[in-house]
Design a protein around this motif. Structure first.
Motif, PDB file in Angstrom:
ATOM      1  N   TYR A  67     -12.344   1.056  20.206  1.00  0.00           N
ATOM      2  CA  TYR A  67     -10.998   0.501  20.087  1.00  0.00           C
ATOM      3  C   TYR A  67     -11.114  -0.993  19.805  1.00  0.00           C
ATOM      4  O   TYR A  67     -11.873  -1.700  20.482  1.00  0.00           O
ATOM      5  CB  TYR A  67     -10.216   0.682  21.396  1.00  0.00           C
ATOM      6  CG  TYR A  67     -10.125   2.113  21.834  1.00  0.00           C
ATOM      7  CD1 TYR A  67      -9.045   2.912  21.465  1.00  0.00           C
ATOM      8  CD2 TYR A  67     -11.118   2.677  22.633  1.00  0.00           C
ATOM      9  CE1 TYR A  67      -8.970   4.233  21.859  1.00  0.00           C
ATOM     10  CE2 TYR A  67     -11.054   4.000  23.033  1.00  0.00           C
ATOM     11  CZ  TYR A  67      -9.976   4.771  22.645  1.00  0.00           C
ATOM     12  OH  TYR A  67      -9.902   6.077  23.040  1.00  0.00           O
ATOM     13  N   LEU A  68     -10.355  -1.465  18.817  1.00  0.00           N
ATOM     14  CA  LEU A  68     -10.214  -2.896  18.571  1.00  0.00           C
ATOM     15  C   LEU A  68      -8.804  -3.254  19.020  1.00  0.00           C
ATOM     16  O   LEU A  68      -7.826  -2.829  18.406  1.00  0.00           O
ATOM     17  CB  LEU A  68     -10.409  -3.221  17.089  1.00  0.00           C
ATOM     18  CG  LEU A  68     -10.238  -4.693  16.716  1.00  0.00           C
ATOM     19  CD1 LEU A  68     -11.272  -5.571  17.428  1.00  0.00           C
ATOM     20  CD2 LEU A  68     -10.330  -4.872  15.205  1.00  0.00           C
ATOM     21  N   LEU A  69      -8.715  -3.988  20.116  1.00  0.00           N
ATOM     22  CA  LEU A  69      -7.435  -4.377  20.692  1.00  0.00           C
ATOM     23  C   LEU A  69      -7.187  -5.848  20.413  1.00  0.00           C
ATOM     24  O   LEU A  69      -8.014  -6.693  20.759  1.00  0.00           O
ATOM     25  CB  LEU A  69      -7.430  -4.120  22.205  1.00  0.00           C
ATOM     26  CG  LEU A  69      -6.228  -4.650  22.970  1.00  0.00           C
ATOM     27  CD1 LEU A  69      -4.941  -3.962  22.514  1.00  0.00           C
ATOM     28  CD2 LEU A  69      -6.436  -4.483  24.472  1.00  0.00           C
ATOM     29  N   ILE A  70      -6.050  -6.139  19.777  1.00  0.00           N
ATOM     30  CA  ILE A  70      -5.684  -7.515  19.471  1.00  0.00           C
ATOM     31  C   ILE A  70      -4.455  -7.865  20.293  1.00  0.00           C
ATOM     32  O   ILE A  70      -3.445  -7.163  20.243  1.00  0.00           O
ATOM     33  CB  ILE A  70      -5.429  -7.718  17.963  1.00  0.00           C
ATOM     34  CG1 ILE A  70      -6.722  -7.446  17.175  1.00  0.00           C
ATOM     35  CG2 ILE A  70      -4.969  -9.145  17.686  1.00  0.00           C
ATOM     36  CD1 ILE A  70      -6.655  -6.271  16.315  1.00  0.00           C
ATOM     37  N   ASN A  73     -16.533  -4.265   7.806  1.00  0.00           N
ATOM     38  CA  ASN A  73     -17.911  -3.817   7.977  1.00  0.00           C
ATOM     39  C   ASN A  73     -18.023  -2.407   8.530  1.00  0.00           C
ATOM     40  O   ASN A  73     -19.121  -1.916   8.737  1.00  0.00           O
ATOM     41  CB  ASN A  73     -18.647  -4.773   8.928  1.00  0.00           C
ATOM     42  CG  ASN A  73     -18.636  -6.186   8.416  1.00  0.00           C
ATOM     43  OD1 ASN A  73     -18.692  -6.429   7.223  1.00  0.00           O
ATOM     44  ND2 ASN A  73     -18.538  -7.134   9.328  1.00  0.00           N
ATOM     45  N   ASN A  74     -16.894  -1.753   8.798  1.00  0.00           N
ATOM     46  CA  ASN A  74     -16.926  -0.445   9.439  1.00  0.00           C
ATOM     47  C   ASN A  74     -16.607   0.649   8.426  1.00  0.00           C
ATOM     48  O   ASN A  74     -15.480   1.120   8.331  1.00  0.00           O
ATOM     49  CB  ASN A  74     -15.955  -0.399  10.626  1.00  0.00           C
ATOM     50  CG  ASN A  74     -16.025   0.907  11.371  1.00  0.00           C
ATOM     51  OD1 ASN A  74     -15.193   1.782  11.176  1.00  0.00           O
ATOM     52  ND2 ASN A  74     -17.031   1.052  12.214  1.00  0.00           N
ATOM     53  N   SER A  75     -17.621   1.064   7.693  1.00  0.00           N
ATOM     54  CA  SER A  75     -17.410   2.083   6.660  1.00  0.00           C
ATOM     55  C   SER A  75     -17.132   3.456   7.262  1.00  0.00           C
ATOM     56  O   SER A  75     -16.558   4.318   6.604  1.00  0.00           O
ATOM     57  CB  SER A  75     -18.618   2.142   5.720  1.00  0.00           C
ATOM     58  OG  SER A  75     -19.793   2.409   6.457  1.00  0.00           O
ATOM     59  N   ALA A  76     -17.502   3.671   8.521  1.00  0.00           N
ATOM     60  CA  ALA A  76     -17.262   4.961   9.173  1.00  0.00           C
ATOM     61  C   ALA A  76     -15.788   5.151   9.542  1.00  0.00           C
ATOM     62  O   ALA A  76     -15.359   6.278   9.793  1.00  0.00           O
ATOM     63  CB  ALA A  76     -18.127   5.080  10.430  1.00  0.00           C
ATOM     64  N   HIS A  77     -15.030   4.072   9.577  1.00  0.00           N
ATOM     65  CA  HIS A  77     -13.605   4.128   9.956  1.00  0.00           C
ATOM     66  C   HIS A  77     -13.421   4.891  11.266  1.00  0.00           C
ATOM     67  O   HIS A  77     -12.547   5.742  11.384  1.00  0.00           O
ATOM     68  CB  HIS A  77     -12.754   4.722   8.829  1.00  0.00           C
ATOM     69  CG  HIS A  77     -12.678   3.812   7.650  1.00  0.00           C
ATOM     70  ND1 HIS A  77     -13.611   3.831   6.658  1.00  0.00           N
ATOM     71  CD2 HIS A  77     -11.797   2.840   7.336  1.00  0.00           C
ATOM     72  CE1 HIS A  77     -13.310   2.909   5.757  1.00  0.00           C
ATOM     73  NE2 HIS A  77     -12.214   2.291   6.152  1.00  0.00           N
ATOM     74  N   ASN A  78     -14.253   4.566  12.248  1.00  0.00           N
ATOM     75  CA  ASN A  78     -14.240   5.250  13.533  1.00  0.00           C
ATOM     76  C   ASN A  78     -13.702   4.366  14.666  1.00  0.00           C
ATOM     77  O   ASN A  78     -14.048   4.555  15.822  1.00  0.00           O
ATOM     78  CB  ASN A  78     -15.647   5.745  13.879  1.00  0.00           C
ATOM     79  CG  ASN A  78     -16.641   4.605  14.015  1.00  0.00           C
ATOM     80  OD1 ASN A  78     -16.404   3.499  13.541  1.00  0.00           O
ATOM     81  ND2 ASN A  78     -17.756   4.871  14.660  1.00  0.00           N
ATOM     82  N   ILE A  79     -12.859   3.416  14.318  1.00  0.00           N
ATOM     83  CA  ILE A  79     -12.298   2.491  15.292  1.00  0.00           C
ATOM     84  C   ILE A  79     -10.786   2.656  15.301  1.00  0.00           C
ATOM     85  O   ILE A  79     -10.148   2.661  14.246  1.00  0.00           O
ATOM     86  CB  ILE A  79     -12.666   1.030  14.934  1.00  0.00           C
ATOM     87  CG1 ILE A  79     -14.183   0.843  14.946  1.00  0.00           C
ATOM     88  CG2 ILE A  79     -11.979   0.048  15.885  1.00  0.00           C
ATOM     89  CD1 ILE A  79     -14.654  -0.487  14.384  1.00  0.00           C
ATOM     90  N   THR A  80     -10.227   2.781  16.494  1.00  0.00           N
ATOM     91  CA  THR A  80      -8.774   2.789  16.651  1.00  0.00           C
ATOM     92  C   THR A  80      -8.326   1.338  16.805  1.00  0.00           C
ATOM     93  O   THR A  80      -8.812   0.629  17.695  1.00  0.00           O
ATOM     94  CB  THR A  80      -8.363   3.614  17.890  1.00  0.00           C
ATOM     95  OG1 THR A  80      -8.830   4.958  17.716  1.00  0.00           O
ATOM     96  CG2 THR A  80      -6.859   3.607  18.079  1.00  0.00           C
ATOM     97  N   VAL A  81      -7.428   0.899  15.937  1.00  0.00           N
ATOM     98  CA  VAL A  81      -6.956  -0.486  15.944  1.00  0.00           C
ATOM     99  C   VAL A  81      -5.608  -0.529  16.664  1.00  0.00           C
ATOM    100  O   VAL A  81      -4.682   0.208  16.312  1.00  0.00           O
ATOM    101  CB  VAL A  81      -6.824  -1.034  14.510  1.00  0.00           C
ATOM    102  CG1 VAL A  81      -6.370  -2.488  14.536  1.00  0.00           C
ATOM    103  CG2 VAL A  81      -8.145  -0.883  13.752  1.00  0.00           C
ATOM    104  N   LEU A  82      -5.524  -1.404  17.658  1.00  0.00           N
ATOM    105  CA  LEU A  82      -4.323  -1.517  18.475  1.00  0.00           C
ATOM    106  C   LEU A  82      -3.859  -2.962  18.544  1.00  0.00           C
ATOM    107  O   LEU A  82      -4.666  -3.868  18.733  1.00  0.00           O
ATOM    108  CB  LEU A  82      -4.607  -1.018  19.894  1.00  0.00           C
ATOM    109  CG  LEU A  82      -5.148   0.405  20.006  1.00  0.00           C
ATOM    110  CD1 LEU A  82      -5.874   0.600  21.319  1.00  0.00           C
ATOM    111  CD2 LEU A  82      -4.008   1.386  19.866  1.00  0.00           C
TER     112      LEU A  82
END
Length: 163
Positions: A59-62, A109-118
Motif C-alpha cells: 500500500y502507498l498511503l499519501i 518504477n512498479n511495472s508489476a502494478h501490485n501496489i494499492t494507492v490510497l
C-alpha cells in the motif's frame, strides 16, 4: 527495472502537460527539515508511507505530514490484516526508492502494478500537494488534480479513504 529518476519524472510531467513549481534545496532527511527549505510556499506537506500486510500486499498511503497514522483504523478501512511499514528492501524492490523519498513518483518504477494507492480524503480538498521527486534535494508543488492524474497515467487506480 527502469528507475524513474528525477529527470525521467520531469520528462513525464512535461509529456502529461502537468505544470509544477520546484524548490531546490540541500538534502532533507525528514519532512521537518524539508519544511524549513520551503517555508512560505503554499501546499500541503505530504508524507507517503509504504506499507504491507501479512499477505504481502503493498500500500502507498499519501497523507498530510501533520497527521499520524492509526494502523488499527487503516486496517478497519482497508480490510488489511497486520499492516506494518514495509522493509527497506521492499521499498527498493517495488518503488526503486530508498526510505525518506517515497512518493507517488515511485509508481513509475512498479511495472508489476501490485501496489494499492490510497489518499487521505481531507488532504485532497487542498489545491496543492508537495513531494520529493525521487530525490530529497528538491520539493515539487503540484495541483492535487494533477497528482491524481499522474497516478492514473502510470496505470494505477487510487482509493480515497477518510483517516
Amino acid at each position: 527495472m527502469a528507475i524513474g529518476t528525477y529527470n525521467q519524472i520531469m520528462e513525464e510531467l512535461t509529456r502529461l502537460n502537468i505544470s509544477y513549481e520546484m524548490v531546490d534545496h540541500p538534502a532533507a532527511e525528514t519532512t521537518e527539515e524539508a519544511d524549513q527549505y520551503i517555508e512560505g510556499h503554499i501546499g500541503v506537506r505530504t508524507k507517503s508511507m509504504f506499507l504491507k500486510d501479512k499477505k504481502k500486499h503493498f500500500y502507498l498511503l499519501i497523507m498530510d505530514d501533520k497527521k499520524r497514522l492509526d494502523f488499527h483504523e487503516f486496517q478497519d478501512l482497508t480490510g488489511a490484516k497486520r499492516v506494518s511499514m514495509a522493509h527497506d528492501h521492499d521499498i527498493k524492490e517495488q518503488l526503486g526508492l530508498v526510505p525518506g523519498i517515497i512518493s507517488p513518483f515511485g509508481l513509475m518504477n512498479n511495472s508489476a502494478h501490485n501496489i494499492t494507492v490510497l489518499f487521505d480524503k481531507e488532504m485532497l480538498q487542498e489545491p496543492i500537494l508537495t513531494f520529493h521527486p525521487n530525490e530529497n534535494t528538491h520539493t515539487i508543488f503540484l495541483k492535487t488534480a494533477d497528482v491524481l492524474r499522474f497516478v492514473n497515467e502510470q496505470g494505477f487506480e487510487y482509493k480515497i479513504i477518510d483517516l
